[in-house]
Design a protein around this motif. Structure first.
Motif, mmCIF file in Angstrom:
data_model
loop_
_atom_site.group_PDB
_atom_site.id
_atom_site.type_symbol
_atom_site.label_atom_id
_atom_site.label_comp_id
_atom_site.label_asym_id
_atom_site.label_seq_id
_atom_site.Cartn_x
_atom_site.Cartn_y
_atom_site.Cartn_z
ATOM 1 N N GLN A 105 -2.961 1.675 7.620
ATOM 2 C CA GLN A 105 -2.111 1.047 8.630
ATOM 3 C C GLN A 105 -0.828 0.504 8.013
ATOM 4 O OE1 GLN A 105 -5.209 -1.537 10.674
ATOM 5 N NE2 GLN A 105 -3.907 -0.917 12.385
ATOM 6 N N LEU A 106 -0.960 -0.157 6.863
ATOM 7 C CA LEU A 106 0.232 -0.705 6.207
ATOM 8 C C LEU A 106 1.200 0.420 5.838
ATOM 9 C CD1 LEU A 106 -1.390 -3.414 3.928
ATOM 10 C CD2 LEU A 106 0.180 -3.823 5.841
ATOM 11 N N ASP A 107 0.644 1.510 5.357
ATOM 12 C CA ASP A 107 1.466 2.640 4.924
ATOM 13 C C ASP A 107 2.106 3.348 6.115
ATOM 14 O OD1 ASP A 107 2.637 4.330 3.067
ATOM 15 O OD2 ASP A 107 0.868 5.618 2.896
ATOM 16 N N GLN A 108 1.290 3.679 7.117
ATOM 17 C CA GLN A 108 1.772 4.512 8.225
ATOM 18 C C GLN A 108 2.461 3.712 9.328
ATOM 19 O OE1 GLN A 108 -1.781 6.640 9.267
ATOM 20 N NE2 GLN A 108 -1.905 7.616 7.267
ATOM 21 N N ASP A 109 1.864 2.595 9.751
ATOM 22 C CA ASP A 109 2.403 1.851 10.890
ATOM 23 C C ASP A 109 3.526 0.897 10.510
ATOM 24 O OD1 ASP A 109 0.427 3.180 12.269
ATOM 25 O OD2 ASP A 109 -0.911 1.455 12.418
ATOM 26 N N PHE A 110 3.506 0.431 9.267
ATOM 27 C CA PHE A 110 4.499 -0.559 8.860
ATOM 28 C C PHE A 110 5.420 -0.068 7.741
ATOM 29 C CE2 PHE A 110 1.069 -2.997 10.769
ATOM 30 C CZ PHE A 110 1.774 -3.792 11.654
ATOM 31 N N ASP A 111 5.203 1.155 7.289
ATOM 32 C CA ASP A 111 6.008 1.738 6.219
ATOM 33 C C ASP A 111 6.042 0.829 4.992
ATOM 34 O OD1 ASP A 111 7.519 3.765 5.091
ATOM 35 O OD2 ASP A 111 9.423 2.870 5.724
ATOM 36 N N ARG A 112 4.859 0.323 4.640
ATOM 37 C CA ARG A 112 4.749 -0.569 3.475
ATOM 38 C C ARG A 112 3.882 0.105 2.412
ATOM 39 N NH1 ARG A 112 6.461 -5.923 3.821
ATOM 40 N NH2 ARG A 112 6.213 -5.710 1.575
ATOM 41 N N SER A 113 4.441 1.150 1.823
ATOM 42 C CA SER A 113 3.711 1.875 0.789
ATOM 43 C C SER A 113 3.475 0.996 -0.433
ATOM 44 C CB SER A 113 4.446 3.156 0.403
ATOM 45 O OG SER A 113 5.738 2.838 -0.083
ATOM 46 N N ASP A 114 4.336 -0.025 -0.634
ATOM 47 C CA ASP A 114 4.138 -0.949 -1.753
ATOM 48 C C ASP A 114 2.818 -1.701 -1.598
ATOM 49 O OD1 ASP A 114 5.228 -2.293 0.502
ATOM 50 O OD2 ASP A 114 6.145 -3.850 -0.763
ATOM 51 N N LEU A 115 2.552 -2.180 -0.399
ATOM 52 C CA LEU A 115 1.301 -2.916 -0.145
ATOM 53 C C LEU A 115 0.107 -1.966 -0.170
ATOM 54 C CD1 LEU A 115 2.436 -5.398 2.660
ATOM 55 C CD2 LEU A 115 2.298 -5.787 0.188
ATOM 56 N N ALA A 116 0.309 -0.765 0.342
ATOM 57 C CA ALA A 116 -0.769 0.235 0.305
ATOM 58 C C ALA A 116 -1.140 0.548 -1.146
ATOM 59 C CB ALA A 116 -0.339 1.501 1.046
ATOM 60 N N GLU A 117 -0.145 0.632 -2.000
ATOM 61 C CA GLU A 117 -0.385 0.895 -3.418
ATOM 62 C C GLU A 117 -1.163 -0.261 -4.063
ATOM 63 O OE1 GLU A 117 -0.619 2.596 -7.090
ATOM 64 O OE2 GLU A 117 -0.028 3.567 -5.230
ATOM 65 N N HIS A 118 -0.825 -1.494 -3.698
ATOM 66 C CA HIS A 118 -1.570 -2.652 -4.219
ATOM 67 C C HIS A 118 -3.047 -2.553 -3.817
ATOM 68 C CE1 HIS A 118 2.015 -4.490 -5.672
ATOM 69 N NE2 HIS A 118 2.443 -4.959 -4.520
ATOM 70 N N ILE A 119 -3.298 -2.138 -2.581
ATOM 71 C CA ILE A 119 -4.683 -2.022 -2.115
ATOM 72 C C ILE A 119 -5.395 -0.910 -2.880
ATOM 73 C CG2 ILE A 119 -6.167 -1.439 -0.151
ATOM 74 C CD1 ILE A 119 -4.211 -3.011 1.625
ATOM 75 N N ASP A 120 -4.694 0.191 -3.136
ATOM 76 C CA ASP A 120 -5.268 1.272 -3.953
ATOM 77 C C ASP A 120 -5.679 0.744 -5.329
ATOM 78 O OD1 ASP A 120 -5.695 3.734 -2.842
ATOM 79 O OD2 ASP A 120 -3.724 4.548 -3.375
ATOM 80 N N GLN A 121 -4.777 0.029 -5.965
ATOM 81 C CA GLN A 121 -5.046 -0.535 -7.294
ATOM 82 C C GLN A 121 -6.221 -1.515 -7.228
ATOM 83 O OE1 GLN A 121 -1.290 -2.296 -8.298
ATOM 84 N NE2 GLN A 121 -0.373 -0.362 -8.947
#
Length: 150
Positions: free
Chosen positions: A70-86
């Protein structure tokens, strides 16, 4: 999507992390109780605990991945998505290290005169501390980045 939706998502992220903390607490307490049943361990009870904890962690992980998407797709926050991945990767390592530590503690308890067993426990504890520091840094980065204006 609105900024209140974003805030709700971030709040849910933190709530899930709290659930993880509680699950680890229960897991560790359950393992301590299991060790107290030695040398004739109550494995069935412990196995049930592991099953419940695994279900809890699995549910948390699935929801974390949903938040990441959702952060990546709906909010264009790939930075936060990357943090969640890590974070997910470090949480996986933490769970593996926790399981290793539990086995090492049981081995050390079963072989109290074996200094190597005690050293293995300390070594794994140090790895857990390092992993926890990495988790803290990721959470700090997430907090900082999620508070930035969009």
């Amino acid at each position: 999507m609105s900024s209140s939706d974003f805030k709700t998502l971030v709040q849910r992220f933190y709530a899930l992390q709290e659930e993880r903390v509680e699950a680890y607490k229960l897991f560790n307490e359950g393992h301590e109780a299991y060790l107290r049943t030695g040398p004739h361990y109550d494995f069935d009870h412990y196995k049930q605990l592991v099953h419940e904890i695994t279900k809890a962690f699995s549910g948390i992980s699935k929801e974390m991945l949903h938040i990441k998407d959702q952060l990546d797709q709906d909010f264009d926050r790939s930075d936060l998505a990357e943090h969640i991945d890590q974070l997910q990767n470090k949480e996986k390592v933490k769970l593996e290290l926790t399981a290793k530590l539990q086995l090492a503690k049981q081995t050390a308890q079963d072989h109290p005169d074996d200094q190597g067993c005690q050293e293995k426990v300390q070594e794994i504890r140090q790895d857990i501390v390092k992993n926890q520091q990495a988790l803290s840094e990721i959470l700090q980065d997430f907090k900082y980045d999620s508070e930035e204006p969009e």
